[in-house]
Scaffold this motif. Sequence first.
Motif, short mmCIF file in Angstrom:
data_model
loop_
_atom_site.label_atom_id
_atom_site.label_comp_id
_atom_site.label_asym_id
_atom_site.label_seq_id
_atom_site.Cartn_x
_atom_site.Cartn_y
_atom_site.Cartn_z
N TYR A 165 0.84 -1.20 0.00
CA TYR A 165 0.00 0.00 0.00
C TYR A 165 0.87 1.25 0.00
O TYR A 165 1.95 1.27 0.60
CB TYR A 165 -0.90 0.01 1.24
CG TYR A 165 -2.00 -1.02 1.21
CD1 TYR A 165 -3.27 -0.70 0.73
CD2 TYR A 165 -1.77 -2.33 1.64
CE1 TYR A 165 -4.28 -1.66 0.70
CE2 TYR A 165 -2.78 -3.28 1.61
CZ TYR A 165 -4.03 -2.94 1.13
OH TYR A 165 -5.03 -3.88 1.08
N ALA A 168 -0.95 6.76 1.22
CA ALA A 168 -2.32 7.24 1.32
C ALA A 168 -3.31 6.11 1.58
O ALA A 168 -4.52 6.32 1.59
CB ALA A 168 -2.71 8.00 0.05
N GLY A 169 -2.79 4.87 1.74
CA GLY A 169 -3.65 3.75 2.04
C GLY A 169 -4.23 3.06 0.81
O GLY A 169 -5.14 2.24 0.94
N LYS A 170 -3.68 3.34 -0.35
CA LYS A 170 -4.19 2.74 -1.59
C LYS A 170 -3.28 1.58 -2.01
O LYS A 170 -2.05 1.71 -2.00
CB LYS A 170 -4.23 3.79 -2.70
CG LYS A 170 -4.74 3.26 -4.03
CD LYS A 170 -4.74 4.37 -5.07
CE LYS A 170 -5.19 3.84 -6.43
NZ LYS A 170 -5.15 4.91 -7.47
N GLY A 245 0.38 10.46 6.08
CA GLY A 245 0.67 9.20 5.42
C GLY A 245 0.81 8.10 6.46
O GLY A 245 0.94 8.37 7.66
N ARG A 264 -10.54 1.46 3.35
CA ARG A 264 -10.74 2.86 2.96
C ARG A 264 -9.71 3.72 3.69
O ARG A 264 -10.03 4.56 4.53
CB ARG A 264 -12.16 3.31 3.29
CG ARG A 264 -13.22 2.54 2.49
CD ARG A 264 -14.61 3.09 2.79
NE ARG A 264 -14.68 4.51 2.49
CZ ARG A 264 -14.88 5.03 1.27
NH1 ARG A 264 -15.00 4.20 0.22
NH2 ARG A 264 -14.93 6.32 1.09
N GLU A 266 -8.00 6.08 2.64
CA GLU A 266 -8.05 7.51 2.34
C GLU A 266 -8.89 8.27 3.37
O GLU A 266 -8.72 9.49 3.55
CB GLU A 266 -8.60 7.74 0.93
CG GLU A 266 -10.05 7.31 0.71
CD GLU A 266 -10.21 5.85 0.34
OE1 GLU A 266 -11.33 5.48 -0.06
OE2 GLU A 266 -9.22 5.10 0.44
N ASP A 267 -9.82 7.56 4.05
CA ASP A 267 -10.65 8.23 5.06
C ASP A 267 -9.85 8.59 6.31
O ASP A 267 -10.29 9.41 7.12
CB ASP A 267 -11.82 7.32 5.46
CG ASP A 267 -12.82 7.12 4.32
OD1 ASP A 267 -12.77 7.91 3.36
OD2 ASP A 267 -13.61 6.17 4.39
N ILE A 269 -6.62 9.75 6.20
CA ILE A 269 -5.72 10.87 5.93
C ILE A 269 -6.41 12.17 6.34
O ILE A 269 -7.57 12.42 6.02
CB ILE A 269 -5.35 10.90 4.43
CG1 ILE A 269 -4.65 9.61 4.02
CG2 ILE A 269 -4.47 12.11 4.13
CD1 ILE A 269 -3.34 9.36 4.72
#
Length: 636
Positions: A165, A168-170, A245, A264, A266-267, A269
């Motif tokens: 990952y 940003a968690g993606k 991050g 998720r 991105e939630d 950040i």
Amino acid sequence: MQTETDHMREIVSLARGGRLSSARDTRVLDSWIRCIDRHGLDPTRRREARILTARELRRHQQRSEELISIARSGIDTLYKLVAGQDYVLMLADAQGVTVDYLGQDQHKAALRRSGLFLGAEWTEAHAGTCAIGACIEAGEPLIVHQSDHFDVTHGALSCTAAPIYDSAGKLCAVLDISLLSPPRPRESQLLALNLVRQTVRRIELANLMAESRGDWVLRLASSPDFLDVDPEAALALDAGGHIKGMTHGAARLMARTLGGDWRRGEDLIGRHVSEAFALDFPMLEGLTRHTAARERVLETRDGHRLFCHAIEPRRQPPLRPRPVQLPALPAALRPLAGDDPQITRLLGRAAALAGTSQPVLIEGPPGSGKTTLARALHEAGPAGPCICVACESFEEGEAAVLFGREDRRRFEPGLLARAEGGTVIFENLPELPQRLQGRLLKLLTEGLYRPVGALRERPARTRILVTVSGDPEAAVDAGQLRRDLFLRLMGQRLTLPGLHARRDMLALAEQAFARAFGRRVVLEDDALAALAGHDWPGNLQELTQLARHLAQNLAPTPPRNPLQARPAPDEGPALITAGDLPWPLPEGPADPEAQQAILARHLSETGWNISETARRLEVDRSTIHRRIRRYGLRRH
């Protein structure tokens, strides 16, 4: 061992809602269902591995180049741990394409057939249930062992993968370790799973640290003994304490604490660190290395205790002064200049020597342009004749050709006297006979020479430039070049690199093609990659011959197929692709020198328009800016 028929029956039973007689990982079963319902795959059909073309692979690698650079060290370390056990390591991007690969050469053919190869696509839609494809869908590490695969094509393989990952968690990549012929028990791959998960954790940490040099970083571990050397999670904070991050371990930890979904990321950040941890921002000073590791305790809001290492932001170094610009080059040297800093420095030295009478030694591999540089040095200096001497054409008794002949009645001038006030270039000096090298040494040392038969010496008002192909020290050791002569010359020494090592190689290619075609030539990216990937054993001489070959074979006649040079009806620029070249495009992506040259070319053509350059190369603007900084490119 399950037969192919039993395996197909098991999948059919699952598709019909039946119960399975054997226990399998639920993520494997979920993948089977996706293969049937979403992708419409048939488990009885064998599917050949899909290997992307070099151009397609380059696009995927260019999008992942930052990750590949960071991950490479971890992958190399992991491969060393499993060396000798026939494992294959693959780094795939989020689209399931293998963008980096390590495997044994002796199994190359079998690995390519099975898809355990660079450029292979491992999506569920194409390959069915496999570790990379299922890992992308599930977002978790897993083992897909032998009959866990959806179809019988991969039934002999064992694949173990873990997702990587970004900060940003993606999910941005998958690290896979596979075996062509594994042991039967699935448990045999548990060690591989742990090794892959450990390597991925370190890759994510390295990526976060590289991105967060100006931020606070919290490294977290359940044990103080491993806090500084192998933390389990990490997150980056801005100056206000907000999360910028995180590693995937930190995302799972915070999602559990806050009651969110770790998928998720991105939630998370932008959330304040105090929402997940019992931590006030001023407390960070007490969590730095100045405090003993066992005393650096941090508690989550749900009561979980961790040890923490807070790393302070790095101070930005002062801006470096702009490098001193070299003086303007003489007109004769300007055509030899390019975007290669090494060549620029060399020509700066040449310009400083041009106005002197000092002898100069120019060395480099055959065909690298030594005589061309020597002629340019002469033209940049005082006016006078220039004579090139091919040293291999001389015999021991031909001193008169160089130094002349004299008796009581007359003087027959040699090449030195004919070049009075000018320059003599000795090409490939080690080929000159030893006795003549001795005469030349006296000339360089004392500025005098004695014609054959003469009683008195004559002063020489001629500049001497010499070239040596290859390493002059090696020629000295081999007895071809006099050591005392070499020592006299080495004070003024210019070294030309081979063409393949020059960063301005593609600019030189465009110039050579333009001269040969008589008009501007445009090189397609695949042709640029092919030229940059060629070894160029003949250097500039080989490049010139190639340009003449293309001009003779492509320019005079209309194009016979779309891959040939296609001059416009108004005699516009000639277009050259890889198909026009007499050797094929190398397999695999362009090397860094090729990527740099391609970027420099597009920047020049677009007038350094970053958006247009990014559009042409099919990457984002930030990637272009990173590559400009990495390669040290500057707008001229």
